[in-house]
Design a protein around this motif. Structure first.
Motif: not given
Length: 376
Positions: A230-255
């Motif tokens: 069967r196909p082999w999948r890698w689930e990859v999710t980009p995330r980034w910070k909006r502030s130095a002290r903030g958590d990493y934000v999911h790329y699908r969150e409103n921006a």
């Protein structure tokens, strides 16, 4: 005198105890005699000798056949045994292809056997059978004995074929197990390799973001190993910070669109930076610089130039006229396509700009570009 009196008293007590023990033993003996007489009577009524004669073998074999080696097991009654005989004989004839309703069209001896079976079923189950089992079973036994030799040969052939199949199956099983282990080893190698590449992309993604003044970015990735082909999948999710002290934000969150496009370009560049053999490859980016502010646009164009020169690859980007000024500062060559009119199938002659050895822009329009066009 005192000792003699004491001894006499002890003797009398022993005599009383012995007398009581004797009476108890005599009572047990009489009870055993009554039980033995009852068993002898039951044995006579059961007609054991006649049953043994019908059985034609030893009593030990009969006991083993009936499962009476276990003394705790209940003794089967004659009526149940006779019903079992009748049922098994009926089933044997049915397996041969002669159910009860088909005896009318059967051969004479089979019809006679069917009549004997019916008579056997009507007999008193508590008495000795008047119908012989051999008479009921002999027609079927004769027919089974006929092909017995052929059946023996066939059974031997079947056993040999089974042995060959088991041997082949064992070989295939061993091969399948070895292949499974090999597959698992290869999957482990592939997984480690791709996980390593994703780790490098993750590191480059974070570095690019921080170099442009961001607060960091990362990739979360999980291997979904297939079960079988069967196909082999890698689930990859980009995330980034909006502030130095903030958590990493999911790329699908409103921006805003510019932010999403910046990180999209950074992720592509991170993949190029993590590639060990990028030389000679071509990256094509559509609508380059659109939806980006002036600062972000210059940052992205500068990053593209840095990656292209570092990795020795070609990056082609299509952009609007408004981006050409910024693109000219970082690109080694510009191709300018000018639309003539909505009724004309061709653009105006393509103009090209590049850099000479003195980094001065020169127009590189060649004759072959404009040859044959009415707008030349």
């Amino acid at each position: 005198m005192g000792q003699a009196s004491t001894a006499l008293t002890a003797h009398k007590e022993k005599m009383v105890t012995a007398q009581l023990s004797l009476e108890a033993a005599d009572k047990v003996r009489k009870e055993r005699l009554r039980e033995s007489s009852a068993l002898e009577k039951d044995r006579a009524e059961t007609a054991c000798s006649q049953w043994l004669q019908l059985w034609g073998a030893s009593a030990v074999e009969a006991a083993e056949l009936l499962g009476m080696g276990d003394v705790s097991a209940p003794v089967p009654r004659t009526n149940r045994l006779r019903r079992d005989v009748e049922d098994h004989l009926r089933i044997a004839y049915e397996h041969y292809g002669l159910p009860a309703g088909a005896l009318a069209a059967a051969e004479d001896d089979l019809r006679l056997a069917g009549q004997l079976r019916a008579r056997f079923a009507d007999e008193d189950t508590s008495a000795l059978p008047r119908t012989s089992f051999d008479d009921m079973a002999s027609p079927l036994q004769i027919r089974l004995d006929g092909p017995a030799e052929r059946d023996t040969v066939a059974a031997a052939q079947i056993a040999a074929d089974r042995a060959l199949r088991e041997q082949a199956l064992a070989g295939l099983t061993t091969g399948a197990e070895n292949s499974a282990r090999t597959l698992e080893t290869l999957q482990d190698m592939i997984e480690r390799h791709i996980d390593g590449l994703l780790a490098q992309i993750n590191e480059a993604f974070d570095t690019l973001d921080r170099q442009r003044g961001g607060d960091g970015a990362c990739l979360e990735y999980t291997s979904v190993r297939p079960d079988g082909a069967r196909p082999w999948r890698w689930e990859v999710t980009p995330r980034w910070k909006r502030s130095a002290r903030g958590d990493y934000v999911h790329y699908r969150e409103n921006a805003n669109g510019a932010q999403v496009k910046v990180y999209a370009i950074q992720l592509v560049l991170a993949a190029l930076l993590a590639d060990a053999e990028p030389r000679g490859r071509v990256l094509i980016l559509d609508e380059l610089g659109n939806s980006l502010g002036e600062v972000n646009r210059k940052d992205m164009l500068g990053a593209l130039r840095t990656v292209a020169r570092r990795q020795h690859l070609t990056i082609l980007g299509t952009c609007q006229d408004s981006v050409l000024v910024d693109a000219a500062d970082v690109c080694d060559e510009l191709l300018w396509f000018t639309h003539a009119s909505s009724s004309d199938a061709y653009n105006q002659p393509t103009r090209a700009w590049g850099y000479d050895s003195d980094t001065q822009r020169v127009e590189l329009t060649a004759d072959w570009i404009t040859a044959g066009r009415s707008h030349a």
